[in-house]
Design a protein around this motif. Sequence first.
Motif, PDB file in Angstrom:
ATOM      1  N   ASP A   5       0.837  -1.196   0.000  1.00 21.49           N
ATOM      2  CA  ASP A   5       0.000   0.000   0.000  1.00 21.49           C
ATOM      3  C   ASP A   5       0.872   1.246   0.000  1.00 21.49           C
ATOM      4  O   ASP A   5       1.952   1.256   0.596  1.00 21.49           O
ATOM      5  N   VAL A   6       0.384   2.280  -0.638  1.00 19.55           N
ATOM      6  CA  VAL A   6       0.943   3.625  -0.535  1.00 19.55           C
ATOM      7  C   VAL A   6      -0.222   4.528  -0.168  1.00 19.55           C
ATOM      8  O   VAL A   6      -1.275   4.496  -0.805  1.00 19.55           O
ATOM      9  N   LEU A   7      -0.049   5.300   0.901  1.00 21.13           N
ATOM     10  CA  LEU A   7      -1.154   6.136   1.349  1.00 21.13           C
ATOM     11  C   LEU A   7      -0.615   7.431   1.935  1.00 21.13           C
ATOM     12  O   LEU A   7       0.558   7.550   2.260  1.00 21.13           O
ATOM     13  N   GLY A   8      -1.492   8.400   2.036  1.00 23.26           N
ATOM     14  CA  GLY A   8      -1.125   9.692   2.601  1.00 23.26           C
ATOM     15  C   GLY A   8      -2.108  10.101   3.681  1.00 23.26           C
ATOM     16  O   GLY A   8      -3.223   9.597   3.744  1.00 23.26           O
ATOM     17  N   ILE A  32       1.890  13.525   5.353  1.00 24.93           N
ATOM     18  CA  ILE A  32       2.854  12.424   5.443  1.00 24.93           C
ATOM     19  C   ILE A  32       2.443  11.333   4.455  1.00 24.93           C
ATOM     20  O   ILE A  32       1.277  10.969   4.353  1.00 24.93           O
ATOM     21  N   VAL A  33       3.426  10.821   3.730  1.00 24.32           N
ATOM     22  CA  VAL A  33       3.206   9.762   2.746  1.00 24.32           C
ATOM     23  C   VAL A  33       3.845   8.479   3.287  1.00 24.32           C
ATOM     24  O   VAL A  33       4.995   8.489   3.717  1.00 24.32           O
ATOM     25  N   TYR A  34       3.077   7.385   3.278  1.00 24.06           N
ATOM     26  CA  TYR A  34       3.535   6.098   3.790  1.00 24.06           C
ATOM     27  C   TYR A  34       3.549   5.072   2.679  1.00 24.06           C
ATOM     28  O   TYR A  34       2.674   5.052   1.815  1.00 24.06           O
ATOM     29  N   SER A  62       6.237  -0.533   7.589  1.00 22.60           N
ATOM     30  CA  SER A  62       5.933   0.716   6.884  1.00 22.60           C
ATOM     31  C   SER A  62       7.028   1.740   7.096  1.00 22.60           C
ATOM     32  O   SER A  62       7.779   1.702   8.071  1.00 22.60           O
ATOM     33  N   ILE A  63       7.088   2.652   6.141  1.00 24.60           N
ATOM     34  CA  ILE A  63       7.984   3.796   6.224  1.00 24.60           C
ATOM     35  C   ILE A  63       7.202   4.995   5.710  1.00 24.60           C
ATOM     36  O   ILE A  63       6.426   4.893   4.761  1.00 24.60           O
ATOM     37  N   GLY A  64       7.392   6.122   6.366  1.00 24.93           N
ATOM     38  CA  GLY A  64       6.683   7.332   5.970  1.00 24.93           C
ATOM     39  C   GLY A  64       7.632   8.514   5.921  1.00 24.93           C
ATOM     40  O   GLY A  64       8.681   8.521   6.558  1.00 24.93           O
ATOM     41  N   VAL A  65       7.241   9.499   5.167  1.00 23.32           N
ATOM     42  CA  VAL A  65       8.045  10.708   5.052  1.00 23.32           C
ATOM     43  C   VAL A  65       7.109  11.904   4.891  1.00 23.32           C
ATOM     44  O   VAL A  65       6.033  11.793   4.302  1.00 23.32           O
ATOM     45  N   ASP A  66       7.530  13.024   5.435  1.00 22.31           N
ATOM     46  CA  ASP A  66       6.810  14.285   5.248  1.00 22.31           C
ATOM     47  C   ASP A  66       7.582  15.082   4.208  1.00 22.31           C
ATOM     48  O   ASP A  66       8.574  15.747   4.517  1.00 22.31           O
ATOM     49  N   PRO A  67       7.171  15.017   2.942  1.00 21.14           N
ATOM     50  CA  PRO A  67       7.940  15.671   1.875  1.00 21.14           C
ATOM     51  C   PRO A  67       7.886  17.204   1.943  1.00 21.14           C
ATOM     52  O   PRO A  67       8.692  17.871   1.297  1.00 21.14           O
ATOM     53  N   PRO A 123      13.109  16.825   5.682  1.00 24.68           N
ATOM     54  CA  PRO A 123      12.344  15.568   5.689  1.00 24.68           C
ATOM     55  C   PRO A 123      13.098  14.461   6.427  1.00 24.68           C
ATOM     56  O   PRO A 123      14.297  14.325   6.321  1.00 24.68           O
ATOM     57  N   ALA A 124      12.358  13.709   7.201  1.00 26.68           N
ATOM     58  CA  ALA A 124      12.914  12.575   7.948  1.00 26.68           C
ATOM     59  C   ALA A 124      11.994  11.375   7.745  1.00 26.68           C
ATOM     60  O   ALA A 124      10.778  11.531   7.623  1.00 26.68           O
ATOM     61  N   ALA A 125      12.586  10.214   7.712  1.00 28.41           N
ATOM     62  CA  ALA A 125      11.798   8.996   7.550  1.00 28.41           C
ATOM     63  C   ALA A 125      11.147   8.625   8.879  1.00 28.41           C
ATOM     64  O   ALA A 125      11.723   8.791   9.937  1.00 28.41           O
ATOM     65  N   LEU A 126       9.929   8.128   8.794  1.00 31.34           N
ATOM     66  CA  LEU A 126       9.180   7.653   9.958  1.00 31.34           C
ATOM     67  C   LEU A 126       8.940   6.157   9.775  1.00 31.34           C
ATOM     68  O   LEU A 126       8.485   5.735   8.726  1.00 31.34           O
ATOM     69  N   PHE A 127       9.211   5.354  10.788  1.00 30.72           N
ATOM     70  CA  PHE A 127       9.014   3.908  10.691  1.00 30.72           C
ATOM     71  C   PHE A 127       7.865   3.486  11.549  1.00 30.72           C
ATOM     72  O   PHE A 127       7.619   3.990  12.576  1.00 30.72           O
TER      73      PHE A 127
END
Length: 173
Positions: free
Chosen positions: A134-137, A142-144, A159-164, A169-173
């Motif tokens: 899945d790819v979701l926002g 934040i995009v995951y 999952s991994i997410g980022v706030d573009p 920007p930092a990755a969120l796990f």
Amino acid sequence: GFANLERRDVRGGQIAGFLNGHGGDLHGVQVAGLANATMGRATGAQIASVNFARGGLLGAQIGVLNLTSGDTRGVQLGAANFAFGDTRGLQLGTLNVASGDSRAVQIGVVNVGRRTRFAFGLVNIVRDGRTQVDVLGTDTGIVYAQVKHGGEHFHSILSIGVDPFATHPAALF
């Protein structure tokens, strides 16, 4: 004593400080300080640091490393459990692997199976299980990206997410 070795079937039990082994089937219990090896089918229990039943298991293996190369019907309790034939029963350990047709319950940190109905752990790899990408926002931007993988009842979500739109920007796990 130190070791028990028998060429044929064992009925009853083997108890040794170091090693039990025999070339036939086990109908009873093997207890050893280091290892138990059965070249036939183990019907009963094997209790040692390392347990091996070449012809399969009908009963229990309790140790650090448990291996069966035939069909397994019963319980494997250990740090690492491997069942290379068809599996019915319970695998409870840090690493559980059931490579045949698996109807086992696996509870551990890492569970690997072919068609496991119940795998509960941090990482569940079920070859005939569910896999979904899945790819979701979110409404905050934040995009995951995530992968769901596991069995019929339980699955892992990685999952991994980022706030573009963030300044840094930092990755969120």
